[in-house]
Design an enzyme around this catalytic site. Structure first.
Site, short mmCIF file in Angstrom:
data_model
loop_
_atom_site.label_atom_id
_atom_site.label_comp_id
_atom_site.label_asym_id
_atom_site.label_seq_id
_atom_site.Cartn_x
_atom_site.Cartn_y
_atom_site.Cartn_z
N GLN A 83 -21.71 9.99 16.81
CA GLN A 83 -20.44 9.54 16.26
C GLN A 83 -20.63 8.20 15.53
O GLN A 83 -19.73 7.72 14.87
CB GLN A 83 -19.41 9.37 17.38
CG GLN A 83 -19.05 10.66 18.09
CD GLN A 83 -18.23 10.41 19.34
OE1 GLN A 83 -17.04 10.14 19.27
NE2 GLN A 83 -18.89 10.43 20.49
N ASN A 84 -21.80 7.61 15.68
CA ASN A 84 -22.07 6.29 15.12
C ASN A 84 -22.30 6.36 13.62
O ASN A 84 -22.93 7.29 13.12
CB ASN A 84 -23.28 5.65 15.82
CG ASN A 84 -23.03 5.51 17.31
OD1 ASN A 84 -21.90 5.63 17.78
ND2 ASN A 84 -24.10 5.29 18.05
N VAL A 85 -21.80 5.36 12.93
CA VAL A 85 -21.96 5.28 11.47
C VAL A 85 -22.97 4.20 11.10
O VAL A 85 -23.15 3.89 9.93
CB VAL A 85 -20.60 4.97 10.80
CG1 VAL A 85 -19.60 6.11 11.04
CG2 VAL A 85 -20.03 3.63 11.27
N HIS A 101 -19.32 11.21 12.01
CA HIS A 101 -18.29 10.31 11.46
C HIS A 101 -18.77 9.59 10.21
O HIS A 101 -18.19 8.56 9.82
CB HIS A 101 -17.86 9.31 12.54
CG HIS A 101 -17.18 9.96 13.70
ND1 HIS A 101 -16.93 9.32 14.89
CD2 HIS A 101 -16.68 11.21 13.85
CE1 HIS A 101 -16.33 10.15 15.73
NE2 HIS A 101 -16.16 11.31 15.13
N CYS A 109 -16.74 8.18 -3.73
CA CYS A 109 -15.63 8.08 -4.69
C CYS A 109 -14.52 9.05 -4.29
O CYS A 109 -14.80 10.22 -4.02
CB CYS A 109 -16.11 8.43 -6.10
SG CYS A 109 -14.76 8.52 -7.29
N SER A 169 -17.15 7.16 25.17
CA SER A 169 -16.03 7.18 26.12
C SER A 169 -15.46 8.59 26.26
O SER A 169 -14.66 8.86 27.14
CB SER A 169 -14.94 6.22 25.65
OG SER A 169 -14.55 6.55 24.32
N ASN A 193 -23.85 6.22 30.86
CA ASN A 193 -22.79 5.32 30.45
C ASN A 193 -22.66 4.23 31.52
O ASN A 193 -22.81 4.53 32.71
CB ASN A 193 -21.45 6.07 30.33
CG ASN A 193 -20.42 5.25 29.58
OD1 ASN A 193 -20.10 4.14 29.97
ND2 ASN A 193 -19.91 5.81 28.50
N1 APR Z 1 -25.35 1.99 27.57
C1 APR Z 1 -24.56 3.09 27.85
N2 APR Z 1 -23.21 3.12 27.64
C2 APR Z 1 -22.64 2.01 27.14
C3 APR Z 1 -23.38 0.82 26.85
C4 APR Z 1 -24.80 0.85 27.08
N3 APR Z 1 -25.56 -0.20 26.83
N4 APR Z 1 -22.51 -0.11 26.37
C5 APR Z 1 -21.27 0.46 26.35
N5 APR Z 1 -21.35 1.73 26.81
C6 APR Z 1 -20.28 2.73 26.90
C7 APR Z 1 -18.89 2.18 27.24
O1 APR Z 1 -18.71 2.15 28.65
C8 APR Z 1 -17.97 3.20 26.59
O2 APR Z 1 -17.66 4.27 27.48
O3 APR Z 1 -20.15 3.28 25.61
C9 APR Z 1 -18.82 3.80 25.45
C10 APR Z 1 -18.35 3.42 24.05
O4 APR Z 1 -17.11 4.04 23.88
P1 APR Z 1 -16.22 3.77 22.57
O5 APR Z 1 -16.18 2.33 22.30
O6 APR Z 1 -14.93 4.50 22.77
O7 APR Z 1 -17.08 4.44 21.41
P2 APR Z 1 -17.22 5.97 21.00
O8 APR Z 1 -17.02 6.89 22.16
O9 APR Z 1 -18.46 6.10 20.24
O10 APR Z 1 -15.96 6.10 19.99
C11 APR Z 1 -15.77 7.30 19.31
O11 APR Z 1 -13.97 6.36 18.04
O12 APR Z 1 -13.17 4.53 17.02
C12 APR Z 1 -13.69 5.76 16.78
O13 APR Z 1 -14.91 6.58 14.92
C13 APR Z 1 -14.99 5.70 16.00
O14 APR Z 1 -17.05 6.93 16.38
C14 APR Z 1 -16.02 6.20 17.02
C15 APR Z 1 -15.19 7.06 17.94
#
Ligand code: APR
Length: 228
Positions: A83-85, A101, A109, A169, A193
């Protein structure tokens, strides 16, 4: 199959979205990460993405990214979905991945659909050679994923027997549905996580550890099992 979220990049210095220092605690997604926000105020949206690009341009992949990049060599078939950009999986050597994503380093464009990797702009919003407005090539809330991306991820999930969910998450759809698809096809699910998530209750194993700390150990175990 490995599916990653913002947490896999947090040890590199990329802020997550919903963690304690998450971006969405400081910024309002409806003002920065929707097409309506871009239409309303393209300058503020672009300034925010330029700010995130500056962070991302200064950082390097971590041990978690590098471990995942080595994994394909130890499995008959392997798929990485993120999901990372931030482009850190590619920078770590993962060249066959599904970026659900989009990619923050690319501009697209909104008229002709063309894209480029320019970083410096004379004006905001920057314009494409066709005269159309350029936007960051990422998926904003309420938008469809890149063509075929989710279908490819889902296809790989239905065929996998080992599914790693790393640093997400598990809130944002449709990516959050993949572990449930893996569950349905009987795959063994490993969640990595630093905290419990929406997915923990379907995981066979949950490691409450930083991904950059445990993924090298998991890779080591895989190599050992493969006799390397
Ligand atoms: N190792 C493992 N897990 C980690 C670490 C780590 N070092 N640091 C943080 N986390 C966990 C957090 O506990 C959290 O559950 O990573 C998760 C990050 O969750 P989010 O911030 O919700 O990110 P993500 O799930 O990738 O979001 C999905 O949401 O905002 C949109 O488009 C954006 O791609 C993104 C999507």
């Amino acid at each position: 199959m490995v599916s990653t979220g913002a947490g896999v990049s947090s040890e590199s210095g990329v802020p997550t979205f919903r963690g304690a220092d998450g971006l969405w605690n400081k910024f309002r997604p409806e003002e920065l990460a929707t097409f309506e926000a871009f239409e309303r105020n393209p300058r503020i949206v672009w300034e925010w993405y330029q700010y995130r690009r500056e962070i991302i341009n200064r950082i390097k992949p971590n041990a978690g990214h590098y471990s995942i990049a080595q994994m394909p060599g130890y499995f008959e078939s392997f798929t990485l979905v993120t999901q990372n950009v931030d482009g850190l999986h590619r920078a770590a050597g993962s060249d066959d991945l599904v970026e659900l994503h989009g990619n923050i380093k690319r501009n697209r464009c909104i008229e002709c659909g063309g894209f480029n990797y320019d970083e410096e702009f004379a004006q905001f919003p920057p314009l494409c050679a066709c005269g159309g407005r350029l936007r960051p090539d990422v998926v904003w809330f309420g938008e469809l994923l890149p063509k075929g991306a989710f279908e490819k991820a889902e296809m790989a999930t239905t065929g996998c027997d080992l599914f790693f969910s790393v640093g997400t998450s598990g809130i944002v759809q449709p990516a959050a549905s993949l572990p449930f698809t893996a569950r349905r096809v009987g795959a063994f699910i490993v969640e990595i996580n630093i905290e419990q998530t929406e997915l923990t209750h379907i995981a066979d194993e949950h490691f409450t550890v930083k991904s950059g700390e445990i993924l090298p150990a998991i890779l080591g175990k895989i190599k050992e099992l493969r006799g390397n």
